[in-house]
Motif scaffolding. Structure first.
Motif, PDB file in Angstrom:
ATOM      1  N   LEU A 191     -10.195  -3.666   2.912  1.00 40.88           N
ATOM      2  CA  LEU A 191      -9.227  -4.755   3.047  1.00 40.88           C
ATOM      3  C   LEU A 191      -8.337  -4.845   1.814  1.00 40.88           C
ATOM      4  CD1 LEU A 191      -8.124  -7.308   4.461  1.00 40.88           C
ATOM      5  CD2 LEU A 191      -9.975  -8.604   3.362  1.00 40.88           C
ATOM      6  N   VAL A 192      -8.954  -4.829   0.629  1.00 39.07           N
ATOM      7  CA  VAL A 192      -8.178  -4.902  -0.612  1.00 39.07           C
ATOM      8  C   VAL A 192      -7.281  -3.674  -0.754  1.00 39.07           C
ATOM      9  CG1 VAL A 192      -8.346  -4.935  -3.131  1.00 39.07           C
ATOM     10  CG2 VAL A 192      -9.893  -6.349  -1.765  1.00 39.07           C
ATOM     11  N   GLY A 193      -7.814  -2.501  -0.388  1.00 34.97           N
ATOM     12  CA  GLY A 193      -7.018  -1.284  -0.470  1.00 34.97           C
ATOM     13  C   GLY A 193      -5.826  -1.308   0.460  1.00 34.97           C
ATOM     14  N   SER A 194      -6.013  -1.831   1.678  1.00 35.75           N
ATOM     15  CA  SER A 194      -4.899  -1.920   2.629  1.00 35.75           C
ATOM     16  C   SER A 194      -3.803  -2.833   2.108  1.00 35.75           C
ATOM     17  CB  SER A 194      -5.409  -2.438   3.981  1.00 35.75           C
ATOM     18  OG  SER A 194      -6.348  -1.552   4.552  1.00 35.75           O
ATOM     19  N   ILE A 195      -4.189  -3.986   1.573  1.00 37.36           N
ATOM     20  CA  ILE A 195      -3.206  -4.923   1.025  1.00 37.36           C
ATOM     21  C   ILE A 195      -2.473  -4.293  -0.164  1.00 37.36           C
ATOM     22  CG2 ILE A 195      -2.927  -7.134  -0.168  1.00 37.36           C
ATOM     23  CD1 ILE A 195      -5.269  -8.196   1.504  1.00 37.36           C
ATOM     24  N   ALA A 196      -3.239  -3.634  -1.045  1.00 35.61           N
ATOM     25  CA  ALA A 196      -2.629  -3.021  -2.226  1.00 35.61           C
ATOM     26  C   ALA A 196      -1.644  -1.930  -1.830  1.00 35.61           C
ATOM     27  CB  ALA A 196      -3.718  -2.444  -3.136  1.00 35.61           C
ATOM     28  N   LEU A 197      -2.032  -1.053  -0.899  1.00 35.11           N
ATOM     29  CA  LEU A 197      -1.135   0.026  -0.490  1.00 35.11           C
ATOM     30  C   LEU A 197       0.096  -0.514   0.225  1.00 35.11           C
ATOM     31  CD1 LEU A 197      -3.599   2.802   0.735  1.00 35.11           C
ATOM     32  CD2 LEU A 197      -2.207   2.786  -1.323  1.00 35.11           C
ATOM     33  N   ALA A 198      -0.078  -1.566   1.027  1.00 36.83           N
ATOM     34  CA  ALA A 198       1.069  -2.165   1.708  1.00 36.83           C
ATOM     35  C   ALA A 198       2.080  -2.703   0.687  1.00 36.83           C
ATOM     36  CB  ALA A 198       0.607  -3.281   2.642  1.00 36.83           C
ATOM     37  N   LEU A 199       1.584  -3.389  -0.340  1.00 37.64           N
ATOM     38  CA  LEU A 199       2.486  -3.937  -1.361  1.00 37.64           C
ATOM     39  C   LEU A 199       3.145  -2.831  -2.177  1.00 37.64           C
ATOM     40  CD1 LEU A 199       0.453  -7.013  -2.695  1.00 37.64           C
ATOM     41  CD2 LEU A 199       2.411  -7.012  -1.154  1.00 37.64           C
ATOM     42  N   ILE A 200       2.376  -1.776  -2.498  1.00 36.08           N
ATOM     43  CA  ILE A 200       2.933  -0.666  -3.273  1.00 36.08           C
ATOM     44  C   ILE A 200       4.052   0.020  -2.498  1.00 36.08           C
ATOM     45  CG2 ILE A 200       2.398   1.622  -4.218  1.00 36.08           C
ATOM     46  CD1 ILE A 200      -0.439   0.482  -4.815  1.00 36.08           C
ATOM     47  N   LEU A 201       3.827   0.261  -1.207  1.00 44.15           N
ATOM     48  CA  LEU A 201       4.839   0.928  -0.396  1.00 44.15           C
ATOM     49  C   LEU A 201       6.063   0.038  -0.193  1.00 44.15           C
ATOM     50  CD1 LEU A 201       2.573   2.656   2.262  1.00 44.15           C
ATOM     51  CD2 LEU A 201       3.951   3.775   0.523  1.00 44.15           C
ATOM     52  N   PHE A 202       5.852  -1.269   0.010  1.00 40.67           N
ATOM     53  CA  PHE A 202       6.982  -2.190   0.152  1.00 40.67           C
ATOM     54  C   PHE A 202       7.800  -2.221  -1.131  1.00 40.67           C
ATOM     55  CE2 PHE A 202       8.905  -6.434  -0.128  1.00 40.67           C
ATOM     56  CZ  PHE A 202       9.601  -6.473   1.070  1.00 40.67           C
ATOM     57  N   ASP A 203       7.131  -2.265  -2.263  1.00 38.25           N
ATOM     58  CA  ASP A 203       7.821  -2.280  -3.550  1.00 38.25           C
ATOM     59  C   ASP A 203       8.583  -0.977  -3.758  1.00 38.25           C
ATOM     60  OD1 ASP A 203       8.290  -3.487  -6.218  1.00 38.25           O
ATOM     61  OD2 ASP A 203       7.125  -1.792  -6.916  1.00 38.25           O
ATOM     62  N   GLY A 257       9.480  -2.127  11.079  1.00 39.21           N
ATOM     63  CA  GLY A 257       9.964  -2.229   9.703  1.00 39.21           C
ATOM     64  C   GLY A 257      11.424  -2.639   9.641  1.00 39.21           C
ATOM     65  N   ILE A 258      12.259  -2.059  10.505  1.00 35.85           N
ATOM     66  CA  ILE A 258      13.689  -2.407  10.511  1.00 35.85           C
ATOM     67  C   ILE A 258      13.887  -3.865  10.920  1.00 35.85           C
ATOM     68  CG2 ILE A 258      15.895  -1.948  11.651  1.00 35.85           C
ATOM     69  CD1 ILE A 258      15.012   0.995  11.836  1.00 35.85           C
ATOM     70  N   VAL A 259      13.238  -4.254  12.035  1.00 35.50           N
ATOM     71  CA  VAL A 259      13.385  -5.635  12.525  1.00 35.50           C
ATOM     72  C   VAL A 259      12.801  -6.621  11.518  1.00 35.50           C
ATOM     73  CG1 VAL A 259      12.717  -7.239  14.344  1.00 35.50           C
ATOM     74  CG2 VAL A 259      13.404  -4.905  14.938  1.00 35.50           C
ATOM     75  N   GLY A 260      11.613  -6.308  10.989  1.00 31.83           N
ATOM     76  CA  GLY A 260      10.984  -7.209  10.027  1.00 31.83           C
ATOM     77  C   GLY A 260      11.783  -7.333   8.742  1.00 31.83           C
ATOM     78  N   GLY A 261      12.324  -6.203   8.245  1.00 35.43           N
ATOM     79  CA  GLY A 261      13.131  -6.259   7.028  1.00 35.43           C
ATOM     80  C   GLY A 261      14.374  -7.108   7.221  1.00 35.43           C
ATOM     81  N   ARG A 262      15.045  -6.924   8.351  1.00 35.65           N
ATOM     82  CA  ARG A 262      16.235  -7.752   8.615  1.00 35.65           C
ATOM     83  C   ARG A 262      15.853  -9.226   8.772  1.00 35.65           C
ATOM     84  NH1 ARG A 262      20.030  -4.174  12.758  1.00 35.65           N
ATOM     85  NH2 ARG A 262      20.576  -2.554  11.228  1.00 35.65           N
ATOM     86  N   GLY A 263      14.679  -9.475   9.360  1.00 31.91           N
ATOM     87  CA  GLY A 263      14.222 -10.862   9.483  1.00 31.91           C
ATOM     88  C   GLY A 263      13.989 -11.505   8.126  1.00 31.91           C
ATOM     89  N   ILE A 264      13.390 -10.745   7.199  1.00 28.11           N
ATOM     90  CA  ILE A 264      13.169 -11.276   5.850  1.00 28.11           C
ATOM     91  C   ILE A 264      14.500 -11.571   5.166  1.00 28.11           C
ATOM     92  CG2 ILE A 264      12.363 -10.651   3.542  1.00 28.11           C
ATOM     93  CD1 ILE A 264      10.025  -9.231   4.800  1.00 28.11           C
ATOM     94  N   PRO A 279       7.212 -15.181  -3.407  1.00 24.34           N
ATOM     95  CA  PRO A 279       6.016 -15.225  -2.554  1.00 24.34           C
ATOM     96  C   PRO A 279       6.339 -15.121  -1.071  1.00 24.34           C
ATOM     97  CG  PRO A 279       5.907 -16.907  -4.253  1.00 24.34           C
ATOM     98  CD  PRO A 279       7.277 -16.330  -4.320  1.00 24.34           C
ATOM     99  N   PHE A 280       7.487 -15.663  -0.649  1.00 25.57           N
ATOM    100  CA  PHE A 280       7.884 -15.560   0.757  1.00 25.57           C
ATOM    101  C   PHE A 280       8.110 -14.099   1.158  1.00 25.57           C
ATOM    102  CE2 PHE A 280      11.389 -15.081   3.792  1.00 25.57           C
ATOM    103  CZ  PHE A 280      10.865 -15.746   4.891  1.00 25.57           C
ATOM    104  N   VAL A 281       8.813 -13.350   0.324  1.00 24.42           N
ATOM    105  CA  VAL A 281       9.080 -11.938   0.634  1.00 24.42           C
ATOM    106  C   VAL A 281       7.777 -11.144   0.642  1.00 24.42           C
ATOM    107  CG1 VAL A 281      10.211  -9.845  -0.187  1.00 24.42           C
ATOM    108  CG2 VAL A 281      11.428 -12.017  -0.258  1.00 24.42           C
ATOM    109  N   THR A 282       6.909 -11.385  -0.332  1.00 26.40           N
ATOM    110  CA  THR A 282       5.641 -10.657  -0.411  1.00 26.40           C
ATOM    111  C   THR A 282       4.765 -10.936   0.803  1.00 26.40           C
ATOM    112  OG1 THR A 282       5.750 -10.819  -2.824  1.00 26.40           O
ATOM    113  CG2 THR A 282       3.629 -10.232  -1.858  1.00 26.40           C
ATOM    114  N   THR A 283       4.680 -12.203   1.171  1.00 29.76           N
ATOM    115  CA  THR A 283       3.890 -12.566   2.352  1.00 29.76           C
ATOM    116  C   THR A 283       4.515 -11.995   3.617  1.00 29.76           C
ATOM    117  OG1 THR A 283       3.313 -14.636   1.227  1.00 29.76           O
ATOM    118  CG2 THR A 283       2.823 -14.492   3.577  1.00 29.76           C
ATOM    119  N   GLY A 284       5.846 -12.022   3.685  1.00 31.10           N
ATOM    120  CA  GLY A 284       6.526 -11.440   4.838  1.00 31.10           C
ATOM    121  C   GLY A 284       6.219  -9.965   4.995  1.00 31.10           C
ATOM    122  N   ALA A 285       6.127  -9.233   3.874  1.00 31.88           N
ATOM    123  CA  ALA A 285       5.782  -7.810   3.934  1.00 31.88           C
ATOM    124  C   ALA A 285       4.391  -7.618   4.524  1.00 31.88           C
ATOM    125  CB  ALA A 285       5.866  -7.197   2.537  1.00 31.88           C
TER     126      ALA A 285
END
Length: 595
Positions: free
Chosen positions: A64-76, A204-211, A227-233
């Protein structure tokens, strides 16, 4: 009360562990050690067999922690990637991220089969687990050692890192499912890959435009944008995974969309994600270190080292040579990209998936993946900077980043106030030059706020604030770096260095030069060769407006490294000095006559 004490002690140990990881990064920066290696060692030392004596075997929490970390790293990573960069190296990066991963896994499988006694499907699983690279660790090492890569090489590695993780994860999950439920047809595999890839890209395209839409339309309280952008990711990642699409690809593309659209609090979001990804990586690395049992690793150490050697010396280089063959990369660049196949957190994260689903021999996959990652970090991680210098892929940094102040302006998204302290060695003060797209708005001097007209000439110790586009703030930094003293030969005193493959358009954009549209895509190496009418030689000089290009290094008759010398203030002519002396003499004589 005992249960409350347990919770409190857990919080204390967790906080101390993270604090130890953060402080250990100072050691890594000093000695150039890979951060992942340091955090893994801290986690292993804190484990039950280490000094800390902490027993941790919760694979679900680690996943779980690894999934969250990788998601944030890739979004960044997506957030920091420019579309222009993405388009310029999309084809070679995508080839490395897809075909390269498959070739790497396929070439590693035979060694895994005969060294570990596995069948072909299990051997392919071992290859898939260690097939993807960890570019976040690579770029940290390069920056920590004071290097900057050639633009094309750096961009290729950056895009590859953002797109190869989703593919490696898909390949690993597919092989785990085959081992659990039996063989699947190639048509089924191709269909699933297409559905997951296209589904992740669409989300990803729809979600990014939504953010972007929500960030610019909603009147969020100050401080909640990041925090809104991070949570949205993370919401985008969760939605994609819930409908069996690639969540990792979705968050990377969402970051790419958000990072290339004008948004509120852009730099606040970047700074917040810096801290969030750091903490997520530290937490993931420490938990993965806790999962490893040092006493068990030597059982498969020799076989795992054979897999690591095959991966580093044969599989990755062949995959790079095959994937980059259609593209115009020099052999030095291909060799460097091959050596930068650094394995990291993703490999250990993928190795934990068999443990999570209860696959037979699951501990074997984890131990082999762990040893391969350690070997890669020890061998490749400590030699990346030396390889970059020896292959002339990177040049030493002479321009440390200045401290920048950024202020968002409510009511618009295209401009922000960017502030700097002015020092005597800054190019802005020494050369009296600034880009055309940065407009000086105010000057703070001796605790007084002045308009540019009131301030007149800028002095040392002033703080200047420019109106500039947010995405160009880093380009503005170079005018406020602390430059070293000018060498005795001013003709060869280059303030900055760029590769020969940098374009005239990029140079014009940063320094406000006027370049013909049809020359914008021409590289500096080609421009120098065209203007000089001969093969480039070291110390050749060519002026472009207020900038002088100084050839620093030549490879195969082409300028490979070019210094940018900003124009010095025009010297005062001797006639002007004589005229000034005559005027002063006449004034003195007139004063004497009046007296």
């Amino acid at each position: 009360m005992a249960s409350l004490d347990t919770v409190s002690l857990g919080i204390l140990f967790g906080a101390v562990l993270v604090l130890a990881g953060i402080l250990s990064s100072l050691v890594a920066l000093r000695f150039g050690a890979p951060l992942l290696l340091v955090f893994l060692i801290v986690g292993m030392l804190a484990g039950e067999e280490g000094l800390g004596g902490i027993r941790f075997d919760d694979v679900r929490t680690a996943y779980l922690v690894g999934s969250i970390a990788l998601a944030l790293i890739l979004f960044d990573g997506g957030l920091r990637t420019r579309f222009s960069t993405f388009r310029s190296v999309f084809a070679p990066s995508l080839a490395l991220a897809t075909i390269g991963v498959m070739i790497t896994a396929a070439l590693t499988a035979p060694v895994a089969r005969y060294a570990l006694g596995l069948d072909w499907t299990q051997s392919l699983l071992v290859g898939s687990v260690v097939a993807s690279t960890d570019a976040a660790a690579v770029f940290f090492l390069i920056h920590a050692r004071g290097l900057r890569l050639r633009p094309r090489v750096g961009a290729t590695l950056e895009i590859e890192s953002g797109t190869n993780d989703p593919f490696a994860i898909f390949l690993t999950l597919l092989l785990v499912e085959i081992l659990l439920h039996g063989q699947q047809t190639w048509a089924t595999i191709a269909g699933r890959l297409a559905v997951e890839g296209l589904g992740g890209a669409l989300i990803g395209i729809v979600g990014g435009r939504g953010i972007v839409l929500a960030l610019n339309r909603l009147s969020l309280p100050q401080g909640l944008h990041a925090p809104f952008v991070t949570t949205g990711a993370l919401v985008i990642f969760g939605i994609a995974e819930a409908i069996h699409s690639s969540g990792f690809l979705a968050v990377y593309i969402a970051g790419l969309v958000v990072g290339n659209r004008p948004t509120r609090a852009h730099n606040t979001v970047i700074a917040f994600l810096d801290a969030a990804t750091w903490l997520a990586q530290i937490g993931m690395f420490l938990l993965l270190g806790l999962l490893a049992w040092p006493a068990r690793l030597p059982q498969h150490a020799l076989a795992a080292l054979a897999v690591a050697l095959m991966l580093m010396l044969v599989a990755r280089p062949l995959a790079v040579l095959i994937c980059l063959a259609p593209f115009r990369f020099a052999w030095r660049e291909k060799l460097f990209v091959s050596w930068v196949g650094l394995r990291g957190a993703v490999g250990i994260f993928l190795a934990s998936i068999p443990l999570l689903v209860g696959l037979p021999d699951a501990q074997l996959y984890f131990d082999v993946g762990f040893v391969v990652v350690l070997a890669s970090l020890l061998v490749q991680g400590w030699t990346i900077a030396q390889a970059a210098r020896r292959l002339h892929i990177a040049l030493p940094r002479t321009d440390p980043t200045p401290r920048r102040v950024e202020l968002d302006l409510p009511g618009q998204l295209s401009q922000e106030l960017v502030g700097y302290a002015v020092h005597a060695s800054n190019p802005y003060l020494r050369r009296r030059i600034a880009p055309s797209w940065a407009k000086l708005m105010l000057v703070v001097r001796d605790e007084h706020v002045l308009t540019p007209g009131e301030a007149a000439d800028i002095r040392e110790g002033d703080h200047v604030y420019f109106l500039a586009p947010p995405e160009r703030a880093q380009a503005l930094d170079r005018f406020f770096v602390d430059m070293p003293p000018t060498p005795p030969d001013p003709r060869l005193a280059a303030d900055f260095f760029v590769g020969g493959d940098a374009t005239l358009g990029a140079l014009a954009e940063i320094y406000g030069l006027t370049i013909a549209p049809d020359h914008a895509g021409m590289t500096l190496a080609d421009h120098i060769a065209e203007e000089l009418h001969h093969a480039a030689r070291p110390n050749d000089v060519l002026a472009i407006g207020p900038i002088t290009l100084v050839v620093q290094k030549v490879v195969d008759g082409r300028a490979a490294s070019i210094g940018l010398q900003l124009a010095e203030p025009d010297p005062v002519a001797p006639e002007t000095l004589v005229a000034g002396l005559k005027r002063r003499a006449r004034s003195a004589l007139a004063a004497l006559r009046r007296s």
